[in-house]
Design an enzyme around this catalytic site. Structure first.
Site, short mmCIF file in Angstrom:
data_model
loop_
_atom_site.label_atom_id
_atom_site.label_comp_id
_atom_site.label_asym_id
_atom_site.label_seq_id
_atom_site.Cartn_x
_atom_site.Cartn_y
_atom_site.Cartn_z
N HIS A 182 67.20 22.54 31.12
CA HIS A 182 66.79 23.70 31.76
C HIS A 182 65.53 23.63 32.06
CE1 HIS A 182 67.31 26.97 34.63
NE2 HIS A 182 68.01 25.95 35.46
N THR A 184 64.22 26.38 31.92
CA THR A 184 64.11 28.23 31.48
C THR A 184 64.21 27.66 30.39
OG1 THR A 184 66.40 28.46 31.75
CG2 THR A 184 64.92 29.41 33.29
N LYS A 185 64.21 26.19 29.64
CA LYS A 185 64.27 26.42 28.02
C LYS A 185 62.84 25.66 27.76
CE LYS A 185 68.74 27.23 27.93
NZ LYS A 185 69.04 27.56 29.36
N ASN A 186 62.71 25.63 26.39
CA ASN A 186 61.69 24.90 25.66
C ASN A 186 60.89 23.71 25.92
OD1 ASN A 186 61.73 27.31 24.89
ND2 ASN A 186 61.16 26.55 22.43
N ILE A 188 62.06 20.46 29.20
CA ILE A 188 63.13 20.52 30.65
C ILE A 188 62.97 19.47 30.92
CG2 ILE A 188 62.36 22.96 30.33
CD1 ILE A 188 60.30 21.93 32.35
#
Length: 383
Positions: A182, A184-186, A188
């Site tokens: 997603h 918001t992850k490291n 993406i």
């Protein structure tokens, strides 16, 4: 980032995403399981040691595949923390499963492995540890409990890419693991995820379930003359453009992680002073865990009003956030799940946790500004 506003997250682009998407576009490779999907699968298998990696359209989809693979039936119980995203529970509730919520460890916000065994009943089928903030749960103990009671372990490693527990990559330790890509992850791809199949006996069925319950993948490899419906499944694979974007990220995954770790450590150093003054607690990283700087959070002291802190930070144009509302306290959690034991730690810490802005490339000056603002606020916002 207009008008000096500091967002909570800022998606990192490597610069190769559009090149790879364009290549897929020009070659007319748009549906899933094309060349870039294959590269992503190979990268994940190489870097995690899993038996089979399968891209999915979300981590949620990976967890839903896990529930199908474990053949979860109505009334089956699945032990998990309450302090997690709704997908951890939803994936199993969709199959009629019952989430059994167990409290968390104060040090790491992870499922408290010491409470698991007492929560097991004849209906228990699986344990779902959630690696909060990319810090590993106590997987040795969890795997031992699962073995004693003939249970499966599904790692919710949504936040865990390139993090490890005692040298083993998160997501690769249990029978199954799920990653999130997603925004918001490291690492993406906008939306996206992956299922890591560590139990070789589940690999063939996982491929079928992911392809609408058919053996379509075997057909394209020339292993069968035609494909047909084999069992219950769904369309869990992402399109090739998503995989092309993700490949640009995976190529730079270690660089991204290293950069985030620098920023995480800077926060950690700046906040030590406030911890000594008992205004907050900093994250604890066990020595045997190597985290990935997915998140920097603090636990505000009990006498600090978190809502006032958030409001003051917002006025200063800093977007800091709380995190999960514990599932056991939600309407759906009460309807579909049950609690084992008390939720004392979950209830207490969920009301004190504050997440700070963090992304690859955040300037140290911005971090200094955030901490200076927090320092000024904490002395004023008592309950």
């Amino acid at each position: 980032m207009k008008n000096n506003f500091i967002p909570f997250n800022w998606p990192h682009m490597t610069g190769k995403e559009l090149d790879y998407i364009k290549e897929s576009y020009l070659k007319g490779r748009l549906a899933g399981d094309g060349p870039y999907t294959k590269r992503c699968h190979e990268w994940l298998e190489e870097h995690t040691g899993c038996n089979t990696a399968l891209l999915t359209h979300s981590c949620t989809a990976g967890l839903e595949m896990a529930a199908l693979l474990l053949d979860i039936q109505p009334g089956d119980e699945i032990i998990m923390p309450s302090y997690t995203f709704v997908s951890t529970a939803n994936a199993f509730v969709l199959r009629g499963g019952v989430p059994v919520f167990v409290d968390i460890r104060e040090e790491t916000m992870n499922l408290d492995e010491r409470l698991i065994e007492a929560a097991i009943t004849p209906k228990t089928r699986a344990i779902v540890p959630v690696h909060y903030a990319g810090v590993g749960c106590e997987m040795d103990t969890i795997m031992q409990i699962a073995k004693r009671h003939d249970l499966k372990v599904v790692e919710d490693a949504a936040q865990g890419i390139l993090a490890s527990y005692k040298g083993r990559v998160l997501g690769s330790i249990g029978d199954l693991g799920a990653y999130s890509f997603h925004e918001t992850k490291n690492v993406i791809s906008g939306e996206g995820g992956a299922l890591l199949v560590n139990d070789p006996e589940l690999a063939h069925r996982a491929e079928i379930i992911r392809e609408k319950g058919t053996d379509r993948s075997r057909f394209f490899r020339g292993e069968v003359e035609k494909y047909t419906w084999q069992e219950v499944g769904s369309s869990f694979l992402p399109g090739e453009l998503i995989a092309a974007f993700l490949w640009a990220q995976l190529e730079n995954a270690q660089t991204i992680t290293d950069g985030r770790l620098v920023s995480w450590k800077h926060y950690h150093e700046l906040l030590a002073f406030f911890e000594t003054r008992e205004l907050l607690s900093r994250p604890v990283i066990p020595e045997h865990c190597h985290h990935n700087a997915h998140m920097y959070y603090v636990l505000l002291a009990p006498h600090i009003d978190r809502e006032k802190v958030l409001l003051e930070l917002k006025r200063k144009k800093i977007n800091s956030l709380f995190h999960y509302v514990p599932l056991h306290s939600s309407p759906a959690g009460k309807r579909y799940g049950r609690v084992h034991g008390t939720m004392v730690v979950t209830n207490r810490l969920s009301e004190r946790l504050l997440r700070l802005p963090l992304w690859f490339g955040i300037e140290a000056e911005k971090q200094n500004q955030i901490i200076d603002s927090i320092g000024g606020i904490l002395t004023r916002v008592k309950r």
